[in-house]
Design a protein around this motif. Structure first.
Motif, short mmCIF file in Angstrom:
data_model
loop_
_atom_site.label_atom_id
_atom_site.label_comp_id
_atom_site.label_asym_id
_atom_site.label_seq_id
_atom_site.Cartn_x
_atom_site.Cartn_y
_atom_site.Cartn_z
N SER A 1 39.86 22.55 15.93
CA SER A 1 39.07 21.32 15.79
C SER A 1 39.36 20.63 14.48
CB SER A 1 37.58 21.59 15.99
OG SER A 1 36.95 20.42 16.41
N ASN A 2 38.35 20.54 13.60
CA ASN A 2 38.42 19.62 12.45
C ASN A 2 38.36 20.43 11.16
OD1 ASN A 2 37.32 18.09 10.31
ND2 ASN A 2 36.26 16.71 11.69
N PRO A 3 39.46 20.41 10.36
CA PRO A 3 39.51 21.27 9.16
C PRO A 3 38.42 20.97 8.14
CG PRO A 3 41.66 20.27 9.60
CD PRO A 3 40.69 19.64 10.56
N VAL A 4 37.96 19.72 8.06
CA VAL A 4 36.95 19.39 7.04
C VAL A 4 35.58 19.90 7.48
CG1 VAL A 4 35.87 17.48 5.76
CG2 VAL A 4 38.30 17.36 6.38
N LEU B 1 48.66 18.86 12.99
CA LEU B 1 48.14 17.73 13.78
C LEU B 1 48.96 17.47 15.05
CD1 LEU B 1 46.07 15.48 13.95
CD2 LEU B 1 47.58 14.04 12.58
N LYS B 2 50.27 17.69 14.93
CA LYS B 2 51.13 17.40 16.09
C LYS B 2 50.69 18.19 17.33
CE LYS B 2 55.90 16.78 16.79
NZ LYS B 2 57.14 17.46 16.50
N GLN B 3 50.30 19.44 17.11
CA GLN B 3 49.90 20.28 18.26
C GLN B 3 48.44 20.11 18.63
OE1 GLN B 3 51.43 22.06 15.47
NE2 GLN B 3 53.41 21.63 16.38
N ASN B 4 47.66 19.50 17.76
CA ASN B 4 46.20 19.40 17.96
C ASN B 4 45.91 18.19 18.85
OD1 ASN B 4 43.43 19.26 17.73
ND2 ASN B 4 43.40 19.77 15.56
N ASN C 1 44.30 14.12 18.18
CA ASN C 1 45.03 12.87 18.37
C ASN C 1 44.25 11.88 19.24
OD1 ASN C 1 47.65 13.01 16.90
ND2 ASN C 1 47.68 14.97 17.97
N ARG C 2 43.46 12.42 20.17
CA ARG C 2 42.62 11.53 20.99
C ARG C 2 41.56 10.85 20.11
NH1 ARG C 2 43.38 12.09 26.37
NH2 ARG C 2 44.00 14.11 27.20
N PHE C 3 40.91 11.66 19.23
CA PHE C 3 39.87 11.09 18.37
C PHE C 3 40.47 10.06 17.41
CE2 PHE C 3 37.76 15.42 19.04
CZ PHE C 3 36.93 14.94 20.03
#
Ligand code: FMN
Length: 366
Positions: A123-126, A281-284, A288-290
């Motif tokens: 998901s989201n690293p932050v 990011l490339k695989q996530n 990329n949709r968000f």
């Protein structure tokens, strides 16, 4: 007639899934989510799902600055309800599987076997990083961790004592009682190929999204194809749909235009920045949709189904039938009035277009 399960994605984050100052400013309180879940149960929905989110995106709408923790919320909702499935979410990076294995066993008792577990491998690293709990793993590593996580949890649900010496977890003579009567349904929304493979190998079903009708059908069929190749004919696919109903198509579109007039660009930019900080990011795929939604300045998913109940039922039935979906999970702007529109006229319309739901049977004494 195709049969589908029907679920609601609970608004446990303030504002729900529309990033705007002019959309309904949903409160993200337990009381509101309880009212939504009781309404869904009353209409015969099959499940209520809550997400796991730790940090908001700010901006003038303060989007998701308030979020309920998923498992504690679902535990309360399990007690408050009697029939509907109560599904909660955990991030595998931040909870130890033995801790969740026991939490699940307790919710299994509270709910009488109605609990389901949604696993999020990345998901989201932050979001998780703000607590120092994001692990510096590439995309493959996150799924390797998730695989070990679910293997350990399943063993704790079925074995008296577990020894495990793994890459991520170590358990020594680990006892975990009580046990759930049976392992809960396990769902994952991994959208990458790696995510799909993990899900098909380890879970009951998959949550899916599409950026438009064709993409939805293509993604759903791909999941069915992969699961058949992997010998999982029992594998379920659940589409996630953002739906904006109106009395007429035009009125529904006017609602969307109004929500878009207040789009919270600052919150969207924060969301984009957070997801973009992922070195993988490339695989996530989901990230990329968000990011695409943020860049297009859309207050909601670009795949939103907008229209009268009849239009919604027709469009949903088309995707369900052509994508061979087993379930529909809905997001709406207002989770009381709009959910009633989904639960009653849309459910009736779905049946006319060849899609049967337990909600329809529940309302018609079936
Ligand atoms: C129905 C649904 C529920 C989701 N729930 C969560 C959630 O609770 N928390 C979260 O961080 N991400 C959630 N996501 C997003 C994905 O699970 C997440 O981005 C995942 O890491 C995507 O995997 P991928 O890298 O294989 O695309 C959800 C997505 C969908 C479609």
């Amino acid at each position: 007639m195709t049969s589908v399960e029907l679920g609601v994605f609970l608004p446990v984050g303030n504002g729900g899934w529309i990033t705007s100052t002019t959309s309904p400013q949903l409160p993200a309180t337990y009381e509101y989510n309880k009212a939504v879940t009781l309404l869904a149960e009353d209409m015969g929905f099959d499940f209520a799902l809550s997400m796991a989110k730790w940090r908001g995106y700010g901006g003038p709408s303060q989007h998701w600055d308030v979020t309920l923790e998923s498992l504690t919320a679902m535990s309360g909702l399990a007690e408050a309800t009697s029939r509907i499935g109560v599904w909660g979410t955990v991030h595998t990076m931040i909870f130890h599987p033995a801790v969740v294995a026991k939490m699940v066993a307790v919710i299994d008792q509270i709910s009488g076997g109605r609990f389901g577990l949604n696993l999020v491998a990345g998901s989201n690293p932050v979001d998780q990083g703000q607590m120092g709990l994001w692990r510096d793993l590439d995309h493959e590593g996150r799924y390797a961790l998730a695989e070990e996580w679910i293997t350990v949890a399943k063993r704790l649900w079925s074995e008296d004592r577990v020894d495990h010496d793994g890459r991520f977890f170590n358990l020594t003579d680990c006892m975990s009682n009580p046990k759930p009567k049976k392992a809960p349904p396990i769902i994952c929304a991994g959208a990458s190929d790696r995510g799909f493979r993990f899900t098909i190998q380890n879970c009951t079903g998959s949550f899916l999204l599409g950026s438009n009708r064709d993409d939805f059908v293509k993604t759903a069929l791909r999941a069915k194809e992969l699961s058949a190749e992997m010998g999982r004919d029992d594998f379920k696919t659940y589409g996630l749909f953002t739906i904006v109903p109106g009395e007429t198509d035009r009125q529904a579109q006017e609602r969307v235009d109004y929500f878009n007039s207040g789009v919270d660009v600052e919150a969207l930019d924060n969301q984009t920045r957070e997801y973009s900080s992922d070195p993988s990011l490339k695989q996530n795929t989901m990230a990329n949709r968000f990011i695409a939604q943020g860049e297009s300045r859309n207050s909601m998913s670009p795949a939103a189904i907008i229209g009268s109940p009849e239009t919604i039922a027709r469009k949903l039935a088309d995707i369900v039938i052509n994508g061979k979906l087993d379930g529909i999970t809905v997001i709406v702007p207002d989770f009381i009035d709009d959910l009633k529109t989904i639960g009653i006229p849309v459910v009736e319309g779905l049946r006319e277009f060849g899609v049967q739901t337990n909600a329809y049977q529940h309302q018609h004494g079936g």
